[in-house]
Motif scaffolding. Structure first.
Motif, PDB file in Angstrom:
ATOM      1  N   GLY A 294       0.802  -1.225   0.000  1.00 58.82           N
ATOM      2  CA  GLY A 294       0.000   0.000   0.000  1.00 58.82           C
ATOM      3  C   GLY A 294       0.835   1.275   0.000  1.00 58.82           C
ATOM      4  O   GLY A 294       1.923   1.329   0.576  1.00 58.82           O
ATOM      5  N   SER A 295       0.282   2.323  -0.602  1.00 57.44           N
ATOM      6  CA  SER A 295       0.992   3.588  -0.782  1.00 57.44           C
ATOM      7  C   SER A 295       1.012   4.441   0.480  1.00 57.44           C
ATOM      8  O   SER A 295       1.661   5.486   0.502  1.00 57.44           O
ATOM      9  CB  SER A 295       0.337   4.393  -1.906  1.00 57.44           C
ATOM     10  N   VAL A 296       0.250   4.066   1.505  1.00 54.76           N
ATOM     11  CA  VAL A 296       0.298   4.742   2.806  1.00 54.76           C
ATOM     12  C   VAL A 296       0.641   3.677   3.837  1.00 54.76           C
ATOM     13  O   VAL A 296       0.385   2.490   3.608  1.00 54.76           O
ATOM     14  CB  VAL A 296      -1.038   5.431   3.158  1.00 54.76           C
TER      15      VAL A 296
ATOM     16  N   GLY B 131       4.971  -3.025   3.543  1.00 53.03           N
ATOM     17  CA  GLY B 131       5.925  -2.615   2.512  1.00 53.03           C
ATOM     18  C   GLY B 131       5.270  -1.711   1.482  1.00 53.03           C
ATOM     19  O   GLY B 131       4.036  -1.632   1.389  1.00 53.03           O
ATOM     20  N   HIS B 132       6.120  -1.001   0.722  1.00 52.21           N
ATOM     21  CA  HIS B 132       5.615  -0.124  -0.354  1.00 52.21           C
ATOM     22  C   HIS B 132       6.635  -0.027  -1.479  1.00 52.21           C
ATOM     23  O   HIS B 132       7.696   0.580  -1.289  1.00 52.21           O
ATOM     24  CB  HIS B 132       5.306   1.271   0.228  1.00 52.21           C
ATOM     25  N   PRO B 133       6.341  -0.627  -2.628  1.00 51.01           N
ATOM     26  CA  PRO B 133       7.228  -0.432  -3.773  1.00 51.01           C
ATOM     27  C   PRO B 133       7.001   0.956  -4.382  1.00 51.01           C
ATOM     28  O   PRO B 133       5.861   1.304  -4.700  1.00 51.01           O
ATOM     29  CB  PRO B 133       6.792  -1.533  -4.754  1.00 51.01           C
ATOM     30  N   LEU B 134       8.067   1.731  -4.528  1.00 50.07           N
ATOM     31  CA  LEU B 134       7.918   3.055  -5.166  1.00 50.07           C
ATOM     32  C   LEU B 134       8.025   2.855  -6.671  1.00 50.07           C
ATOM     33  O   LEU B 134       8.976   3.292  -7.327  1.00 50.07           O
ATOM     34  CB  LEU B 134       8.979   4.027  -4.660  1.00 50.07           C
ATOM     35  N   ALA B 135       7.073   2.127  -7.176  1.00 41.35           N
ATOM     36  CA  ALA B 135       7.077   1.762  -8.598  1.00 41.35           C
ATOM     37  C   ALA B 135       5.643   1.574  -9.019  1.00 41.35           C
ATOM     38  O   ALA B 135       4.861   0.943  -8.301  1.00 41.35           O
ATOM     39  CB  ALA B 135       7.821   0.443  -8.784  1.00 41.35           C
ATOM     40  N   GLY B 136       5.290   2.127 -10.145  1.00 44.38           N
ATOM     41  CA  GLY B 136       3.924   1.954 -10.618  1.00 44.38           C
ATOM     42  C   GLY B 136       3.713   2.679 -11.920  1.00 44.38           C
ATOM     43  O   GLY B 136       4.652   3.242 -12.497  1.00 44.38           O
ATOM     44  N   THR B 137       2.495   2.641 -12.387  1.00 41.36           N
ATOM     45  CA  THR B 137       2.102   3.370 -13.596  1.00 41.36           C
ATOM     46  C   THR B 137       0.675   3.862 -13.367  1.00 41.36           C
ATOM     47  O   THR B 137       0.086   3.602 -12.318  1.00 41.36           O
ATOM     48  CB  THR B 137       2.102   2.459 -14.849  1.00 41.36           C
ATOM     49  N   GLU B 138       0.112   4.504 -14.381  1.00 37.07           N
ATOM     50  CA  GLU B 138      -1.271   4.963 -14.276  1.00 37.07           C
ATOM     51  C   GLU B 138      -2.256   3.861 -14.661  1.00 37.07           C
ATOM     52  O   GLU B 138      -3.459   4.074 -14.627  1.00 37.07           O
ATOM     53  CB  GLU B 138      -1.479   6.217 -15.146  1.00 37.07           C
ATOM     54  N   HIS B 139      -1.747   2.679 -15.013  1.00 36.43           N
ATOM     55  CA  HIS B 139      -2.619   1.596 -15.476  1.00 36.43           C
ATOM     56  C   HIS B 139      -3.003   0.663 -14.334  1.00 36.43           C
ATOM     57  O   HIS B 139      -2.306   0.569 -13.334  1.00 36.43           O
ATOM     58  CB  HIS B 139      -1.935   0.808 -16.594  1.00 36.43           C
TER      59      HIS B 139
ATOM     60  N   PRO C 168       1.859  15.610  -5.678  1.00 37.61           N
ATOM     61  CA  PRO C 168       1.925  15.696  -7.149  1.00 37.61           C
ATOM     62  C   PRO C 168       0.698  15.088  -7.834  1.00 37.61           C
ATOM     63  O   PRO C 168       0.202  15.638  -8.824  1.00 37.61           O
ATOM     64  CB  PRO C 168       3.191  14.892  -7.495  1.00 37.61           C
ATOM     65  N   HIS C 169       0.195  13.978  -7.321  1.00 39.06           N
ATOM     66  CA  HIS C 169      -1.007  13.397  -7.929  1.00 39.06           C
ATOM     67  C   HIS C 169      -2.210  14.331  -7.725  1.00 39.06           C
ATOM     68  O   HIS C 169      -3.017  14.512  -8.641  1.00 39.06           O
ATOM     69  CB  HIS C 169      -1.306  12.010  -7.350  1.00 39.06           C
ATOM     70  N   LEU C 170      -2.298  14.937  -6.536  1.00 37.41           N
ATOM     71  CA  LEU C 170      -3.427  15.843  -6.276  1.00 37.41           C
ATOM     72  C   LEU C 170      -3.369  17.050  -7.214  1.00 37.41           C
ATOM     73  O   LEU C 170      -4.390  17.502  -7.742  1.00 37.41           O
ATOM     74  CB  LEU C 170      -3.383  16.301  -4.811  1.00 37.41           C
TER      75      LEU C 170
ATOM     76  N   THR D 219      -1.892  14.782 -17.463  1.00 36.15           N
ATOM     77  CA  THR D 219      -3.036  13.913 -17.811  1.00 36.15           C
ATOM     78  C   THR D 219      -2.685  12.444 -17.607  1.00 36.15           C
ATOM     79  O   THR D 219      -3.541  11.648 -17.253  1.00 36.15           O
ATOM     80  CB  THR D 219      -3.527  14.118 -19.268  1.00 36.15           C
ATOM     81  N   ARG D 220      -1.418  12.091 -17.798  1.00 37.98           N
ATOM     82  CA  ARG D 220      -1.029  10.693 -17.536  1.00 37.98           C
ATOM     83  C   ARG D 220      -1.253  10.375 -16.059  1.00 37.98           C
ATOM     84  O   ARG D 220      -1.909   9.394 -15.710  1.00 37.98           O
ATOM     85  CB  ARG D 220       0.451  10.439 -17.896  1.00 37.98           C
ATOM     86  N   ILE D 221      -0.741  11.227 -15.199  1.00 33.79           N
ATOM     87  CA  ILE D 221      -0.879  10.961 -13.763  1.00 33.79           C
ATOM     88  C   ILE D 221      -2.348  11.008 -13.349  1.00 33.79           C
ATOM     89  O   ILE D 221      -2.814  10.188 -12.546  1.00 33.79           O
ATOM     90  CB  ILE D 221      -0.028  11.963 -12.952  1.00 33.79           C
TER      91      ILE D 221
ATOM     92  N   VAL E 257     -10.201   4.701  -7.395  1.00 39.04           N
ATOM     93  CA  VAL E 257     -10.423   4.048  -6.093  1.00 39.04           C
ATOM     94  C   VAL E 257      -9.142   4.082  -5.277  1.00 39.04           C
ATOM     95  O   VAL E 257      -9.111   4.471  -4.099  1.00 39.04           O
ATOM     96  CB  VAL E 257     -10.894   2.582  -6.276  1.00 39.04           C
ATOM     97  N   MET E 258      -8.043   3.697  -5.922  1.00 39.56           N
ATOM     98  CA  MET E 258      -6.752   3.667  -5.235  1.00 39.56           C
ATOM     99  C   MET E 258      -6.395   5.050  -4.676  1.00 39.56           C
ATOM    100  O   MET E 258      -6.008   5.179  -3.512  1.00 39.56           O
ATOM    101  CB  MET E 258      -5.680   3.199  -6.227  1.00 39.56           C
ATOM    102  N   TRP E 259      -6.567   6.094  -5.488  1.00 38.26           N
ATOM    103  CA  TRP E 259      -6.152   7.424  -5.045  1.00 38.26           C
ATOM    104  C   TRP E 259      -7.122   8.041  -4.051  1.00 38.26           C
ATOM    105  O   TRP E 259      -6.706   8.765  -3.134  1.00 38.26           O
ATOM    106  CB  TRP E 259      -5.855   8.319  -6.245  1.00 38.26           C
ATOM    107  N   ARG E 260      -8.403   7.730  -4.180  1.00 38.40           N
ATOM    108  CA  ARG E 260      -9.341   8.153  -3.124  1.00 38.40           C
ATOM    109  C   ARG E 260      -8.870   7.581  -1.785  1.00 38.40           C
ATOM    110  O   ARG E 260      -8.778   8.285  -0.780  1.00 38.40           O
ATOM    111  CB  ARG E 260     -10.757   7.636  -3.453  1.00 38.40           C
TER     112      ARG E 260
HETATM  113  O1  LIG Z   1       2.815   6.476 -12.323  1.00 34.76           O
HETATM  114  C1  LIG Z   1       3.466   7.208 -11.549  1.00 34.76           C
HETATM  115  O2  LIG Z   1       4.038   8.241 -11.932  1.00 34.76           O
HETATM  116  C2  LIG Z   1       3.535   6.873 -10.111  1.00 34.76           C
HETATM  117  O3  LIG Z   1       3.888   7.703  -9.317  1.00 34.76           O
HETATM  118  C3  LIG Z   1       3.161   5.483  -9.716  1.00 34.76           C
HETATM  119  C4  LIG Z   1       3.023   5.269  -8.249  1.00 34.76           C
HETATM  120  C5  LIG Z   1       1.785   5.426  -7.670  1.00 34.76           C
HETATM  121  C6  LIG Z   1       1.626   5.182  -6.324  1.00 34.76           C
HETATM  122  C7  LIG Z   1       2.698   4.794  -5.557  1.00 34.76           C
HETATM  123  O4  LIG Z   1       2.519   4.563  -4.247  1.00 34.76           O
HETATM  124  C8  LIG Z   1       3.942   4.619  -6.118  1.00 34.76           C
HETATM  125  C9  LIG Z   1       4.097   4.840  -7.482  1.00 34.76           C
END
Ligand SMILES: O=C(O)C(=O)Cc1ccc(O)cc1
Ligand SMILES: NC(=O)C1=CN([C@@H]2O[C@H](COP(=O)(O)OP(=O)(O)OC[C@H]3O[C@@H](n4cnc5c(N)ncnc54)[C@H](O)[C@@H]3O)[C@@H](O)[C@H]2O)C=CC1
Length: 305
Positions: free
Chosen positions: A111-113, A134-142, A204-206, A238-240, A246-249
Motif C-alpha cells: 500500500g501507498s500509505v 511494505g511499499h514499492p515506489l514503482a507503478g504506472t497509471e494503469h 503531485p497526484h493531487l 493527464t497521464r498521472i 479508487v486507489m487514489w481516493r
Molecule cells: O505512475 C506514476 O508516476 C507513479 O507515481 C506510480 C506510483 C503510484 C503510487 C505509488 O505509491 C507509487 C508509485
C-alpha cells in the motif's frame, strides 16, 4: 538496509514455501510475474482476487500456480501473504484472513500509505504472525492484471515499515524477496514514510488531478483546444490524472494529516508566486526556478551515479 548479497533461494529450497498474493491488479500481478519467473522465491504461488473476472484472467495468463476466489482458502498454509488491494479494503481483508494465517508466517502489503495500514491491519494479526508492511515506489497509471510486468520493481525503491519489535529475520527475508525482484530496500517508520510520500507522490497526484479538472471545467471551445494543443507539460499531468480513482481516493483519505500539511505549505508557496507575478518581481521567480532546476539535476545525477 542495503540489498543482501546472498542468493535468495533455489527451486529446491525456496525463500518461501508458499506465497499468497491478494489483489491481482498492476502491483499484485507484477509481483506474481516476478515470483513465477524465479522459482527460488516461492515453492507455490497462490493468487487471490474478489473479482471472478480478474481470477479468470490471471488463470488465463498463467501467472500463478493456483488461483483462489476465497481469501480464507488462499492464505491457508502460506508462509507469506501480500495484500495488494486498494488500502481502503485492507481492514475487511485482514479481518477475513486473520484467523486463517499460519503461525510463523509473514503478512505484508504494498500500500501507498503506511500508518493507516498498521492501524487497520494490526488488530487482525494473530500472535505469532509477523506483520511487515511494505511499499514499492514503482507503478504506472494503469490498473488490472494485464497492466503488470515483471520488470516493474527493477531499480526502484521498496520501503519496509516494520512496527517496533518486529522479528528482524522476517524483515530480512522479505527484503531478500524484493531485492530479487530488482528493488533497493529501505527500512523506515510508518509516519516518516507517510510524510515523505505526501510530498513526493501524493501532492503531485493531487496537483495533476486538480489541473486536469480545472481544464475540464473550462468552456467547451477552450477545452477542445486544450486537448488538441496539449503540450508535454499538460500531457504529463493527464497521464498521472488517469491513475485509478479508487486507489487514489483511498490514499488521500488514509494519509489525511500529512497531505493536508503539504497542501497548506504548497498553497502558501503558490500564493507567494502569485504575488511575485502580480508585482512583477522577476528576481523572485528567477531565483526559485534556478533552485528547482538544480534539484532536478541532482536527482538525475544521483540516478546515474
Ligand atoms: O505512475 C506514476 O508516476 C507513479 O507515481 C506510480 C506510483 C503510484 C503510487 C505509488 O505509491 C507509487 C508509485
Ligand atoms: N498503481 C500503482 O502505481 C501503485 C500502487 N500501489 C499500491 O498497490 C495497491 C494495489 O494497487 P494496483 O495494483 O494499482 O490496483 P489495481 O486496481 O490494479 O488492482 C487492485 C485489485 O484488488 C482487487 N480487490 C479490491 N478489493 C478486494 C478485496 N476486498 N479482496 C480481494 N481483492 C480485492 C481488485 O479486484 C483488483 O483486481 C494499492 O494499495 C496501492 O496503493 C503501490 C505502488 C504503486
Amino acid at each position: 538496509m542495503s540489498a543482501p548479497e546472498t542468493i535468495p533461494g533455489t527451486p529446491d529450497t525456496p525463500l518461501y514455501d508458499r506465497v499468497c498474493v491478494i489483489g491481482l491488479g498492476l502491483i499484485g500481478s507484477s509481483l506474481l510475474r516476478c515470483l513465477m519467473a524465479d522459482r527460488g522465491l516461492a515453492g507455490e504461488v497462490v493468487a487471490c482476487d474478489r473479482s471472478d473476472a480478474v481470477c479468470a484472467r490471471v488463470a488465463e495468463l498463467a501467472i500463478a500456480d493456483r488461483v483462489e476466489n476465497d481469501a480464507t482458502l488462499a492464505v491457508a498454509g502460506a508462509d507469506l501473504v501480500v495484500l495488494c488491494t486498494p488500502v481502503g479494503a485492507y481492514a475487511d481483508v485482514a479481518a477475513l484472513i486473520g484467523p486463517h494465517l499460519a503461525p510463523g508466517s509473514t503478512l505484508s502489503d504494498v500500500g501507498s500509505v503506511k500508518q493507516a495500514v498498521v492501524r487497520d491491519v494490526s488488530p487482525h494479526v494473530p500472535d505469532g504472525v509477523h506483520f511487515v508492511p511494505g511499499h514499492p515506489l514503482a507503478g504506472t497509471e494503469h490498473s488490472g492484471p494485464d497492466a503488470g510486468f515483471k520488470e516493474l520493481f527493477r531499480g526502484r525503491w521498496l520501503i519496509l515499515t516494520p512496527p517496533p519489535g518486529t522479528d528482524a529475520a522476517a524483515v530480512d527475508r522479505l527484503g531478500r524477496l524484493w531485492a530479487a525482484c530488482g528493488s533497493q530496500i529501505e527500512v523506515m517508520d510508518a509516519s516518516h514514510h507517510d510524510q515523505v510520500l505526501a510530498i513526493t507522490s501524493h501532492l503531485p497526484h493531487l496537483i495533476a488531478y486538480t489541473i486536469v479538472g480545472t481544464a475540464t471545467d473550462l468552456e467547451e471551445t477552450t477545452k477542445s483546444e486544450v486537448i488538441r494543443f496539449s503540450a508535454s507539460g499538460f500531457r504529463d499531468f493527464t497521464r498521472i490524472a488517469a491513475s485509478d480513482p479508487v486507489m487514489w481516493r483511498d490514499i488521500f483519505l488514509n494519509n489525511r494529516e500529512a497531505v493536508l500539511e503539504m497542501i497548506q505549505r504548497f498553497t502558501e508557496d503558490l500564493t507567494a508566486l502569485q504575488r511575485a507575478i502580480r508585482w512583477g518581481e522577476g528576481d523572485k521567480l528567477f531565483d526559485l526556478f534556478t533552485r528547482t532546476r538544480a534539484i532536478r539535476r541532482s536527482i538525475i545525477d544521483a540516478k546515474q551515479a
